[in-house]
Design an enzyme around this catalytic site. Sequence first.
Site, PDB file in Angstrom:
ATOM      1  N   LYS A  47       0.837  -1.205   0.000  1.00 47.61           N
ATOM      2  CA  LYS A  47       0.000   0.000   0.000  1.00 47.61           C
ATOM      3  C   LYS A  47       0.872   1.256   0.000  1.00 47.61           C
ATOM      4  O   LYS A  47       0.624   2.184  -0.773  1.00 47.61           O
ATOM      5  CB  LYS A  47      -0.897  -0.045   1.248  1.00 47.61           C
ATOM      6  CG  LYS A  47      -1.868   1.099   1.383  1.00 47.61           C
ATOM      7  CD  LYS A  47      -3.127   0.661   2.112  1.00 47.61           C
ATOM      8  CE  LYS A  47      -2.920   0.414   3.591  1.00 47.61           C
ATOM      9  NZ  LYS A  47      -2.816   1.651   4.372  1.00 47.61           N
ATOM     10  N   ARG A  64      -7.511  -3.794   9.489  1.00 54.25           N
ATOM     11  CA  ARG A  64      -6.570  -4.709  10.155  1.00 54.25           C
ATOM     12  C   ARG A  64      -7.192  -5.364  11.389  1.00 54.25           C
ATOM     13  O   ARG A  64      -6.788  -6.465  11.774  1.00 54.25           O
ATOM     14  CB  ARG A  64      -5.276  -3.978  10.505  1.00 54.25           C
ATOM     15  CG  ARG A  64      -4.581  -3.403   9.261  1.00 54.25           C
ATOM     16  CD  ARG A  64      -3.109  -3.182   9.469  1.00 54.25           C
ATOM     17  NE  ARG A  64      -2.579  -2.243   8.481  1.00 54.25           N
ATOM     18  CZ  ARG A  64      -2.298  -2.555   7.219  1.00 54.25           C
ATOM     19  NH1 ARG A  64      -2.487  -3.786   6.773  1.00 54.25           N
ATOM     20  NH2 ARG A  64      -1.825  -1.640   6.388  1.00 54.25           N
ATOM     21  N   ASP A  98       2.022  -1.348  11.934  1.00 52.71           N
ATOM     22  CA  ASP A  98       0.741  -1.792  11.370  1.00 52.71           C
ATOM     23  C   ASP A  98       0.423  -3.245  11.717  1.00 52.71           C
ATOM     24  O   ASP A  98      -0.658  -3.736  11.395  1.00 52.71           O
ATOM     25  CB  ASP A  98       0.756  -1.616   9.845  1.00 52.71           C
ATOM     26  CG  ASP A  98       0.762  -0.141   9.448  1.00 52.71           C
ATOM     27  OD1 ASP A  98       0.306   0.693  10.243  1.00 52.71           O
ATOM     28  OD2 ASP A  98       1.222   0.170   8.334  1.00 52.71           O
TER      29      ASP A  98
HETATM   30  C1  S3P Z   1       2.597   4.711   6.302  1.00 49.51           C
HETATM   31  C2  S3P Z   1       3.134   5.079   7.516  1.00 49.51           C
HETATM   32  C3  S3P Z   1       2.616   4.616   8.817  1.00 49.51           C
HETATM   33  C4  S3P Z   1       1.709   3.401   8.660  1.00 49.51           C
HETATM   34  C5  S3P Z   1       0.734   3.560   7.534  1.00 49.51           C
HETATM   35  C6  S3P Z   1       1.459   3.771   6.220  1.00 49.51           C
HETATM   36  C7  S3P Z   1       3.183   5.258   5.065  1.00 49.51           C
HETATM   37  O1  S3P Z   1       1.863   5.662   9.414  1.00 49.51           O
HETATM   38  O2  S3P Z   1       1.003   3.152   9.863  1.00 49.51           O
HETATM   39  O3  S3P Z   1      -0.092   2.427   7.414  1.00 49.51           O
HETATM   40  O4  S3P Z   1       2.869   4.742   3.970  1.00 49.51           O
HETATM   41  O5  S3P Z   1       3.976   6.204   5.151  1.00 49.51           O
HETATM   42  P1  S3P Z   1       2.549   6.791  10.341  1.00 49.51           P
HETATM   43  O6  S3P Z   1       3.402   7.635   9.489  1.00 49.51           O
HETATM   44  O7  S3P Z   1       1.371   7.555  10.908  1.00 49.51           O
HETATM   45  O8  S3P Z   1       3.304   6.038  11.397  1.00 49.51           O
END
Ligand code: S3P
Length: 448
Positions: A36, A402, A330
């Site tokens: 993703k 999730r 995550d």
């Molecule tokens: C992500 C960063 C994370 C993660 C999210 C995806 C990203 O979030 O939890 O699912 O793609 O940069 P945070 O930056 O809030 O930690």
Amino acid sequence: MSGSADTQHTQAQAQQAWTAGTGTSLRGSLRVPGDKSVSHRAVMLGALAEGVTRVTGFLEGEDTRATARVFERLGVRIETPSASERIVHGVGLHGLRGIAEPLDCGNAGTGMRLLAGALAGQAFDSVLIGDASLSKRPMRRITEPLAAMGAHIDTDAGGLPPLRIRGGRALQGIEYTLPVASAQVKSALLLAGLYAQGDTVVHEPHPTRDYTERMLAAFAWPIEFSPGYARLSGGHVLRAADVAVPADFSSAAFFLVAASVVPGSELLLEAVGMNPRRTGLLSALRLMGADIVEENPRAEGGEPVADLRVRYAPLQGVEVPEALVPDMIDEFPALFVAAAVARGRTVIRGAAELRVKESDRIASMATGLRALGATIEETPDGAIIDGGALHGGEIDSHGDHRIAMSFAIAAQLASGEVRIGDVANVATSFPGFEALAAQAGMRVDAAR
Ligand code: S3P
């Protein structure tokens, strides 16, 4: 404006549910959908680049499709030759065309926060909105440093979306130390930095996923980076580059836990992205006694990937090292399930960020696991979980993909049927989860 539409959306989603229960042991091999984080960034950089970017392995999920739709609305042509491919016809850094209507980021925090950085540097105004969950997520973490760069972004009370971004601002690079480890915040600042005068420098309290940095380099933007640090300056050109998206470690995580805890399992997960900033769960599960072997490690599209062979092994509770938290942020919902069925006590600390994800994941997991008979105590930044047996029950996933998938795994070991409500958002990150889970031997059915 979107009040009634949003309410209808939420009601329709809440009606989708699963019933899950003991399946067979997990067997065979499977490949989970594309990453993703990488898919979002591929569309964003492709759109802002000069030239044509071909993305393969793209995650055909709601979150990443929302990001692609935003760029289409801003005048970027994006072709879909097949479900997992996108061809992005870049318009260059200054080629987007603003529109008066709000741009809908759906459920995606990554989409909204990274877009805010890129849109802060445009000549036009824009408004970013999201669904009910995203509308409750904190945005000050990006609006404050972006304001320090000269951006003008209004939010609703409490720093919540919508984000109303004023165009035509001259941005200035800053040197910023993130108060909380967050790849989204870092990336928002780096994307704004493309449009800024001078250097944008970001320091992190703990290194986070570096896909934005790697991809900027692949798109020929001069950037210096090392774990916990990134520096770039404005005024260069992004050059289109093809992106091969690896399979999402975070999606593989559900199967790593499921095959570890269901007796008799042996499962091969193919070509999983193994960026070290993502694989903290592997270390945590191995500390618990999991049997997971990395086979055929290789590089694909500049990212490390490996096939992961996971066999059932009895798990033991552990104190999860705090240093692992950002590398598995995550994956905690899945880890909570592993802990709930392990022998002994698992202690999780230093994970307060879980409270501001798609749902409050500490509360969602604690309430749900308790409903299945687990012994779990919430703490402000984690939980104390005493492993034991689970029974059937009713779970609310709070619209959090999730949480829904984690309880589908818990159900494989529950003595009775588990009904999991509000599961439609599984499509944000893992469309087709039920089919793959069934193929592997799990029982997850659409509830009537
Ligand atoms: C992500 C960063 C994370 C993660 C999210 C995806 C990203 O979030 O939890 O699912 O793609 O940069 P945070 O930056 O809030 O930690």
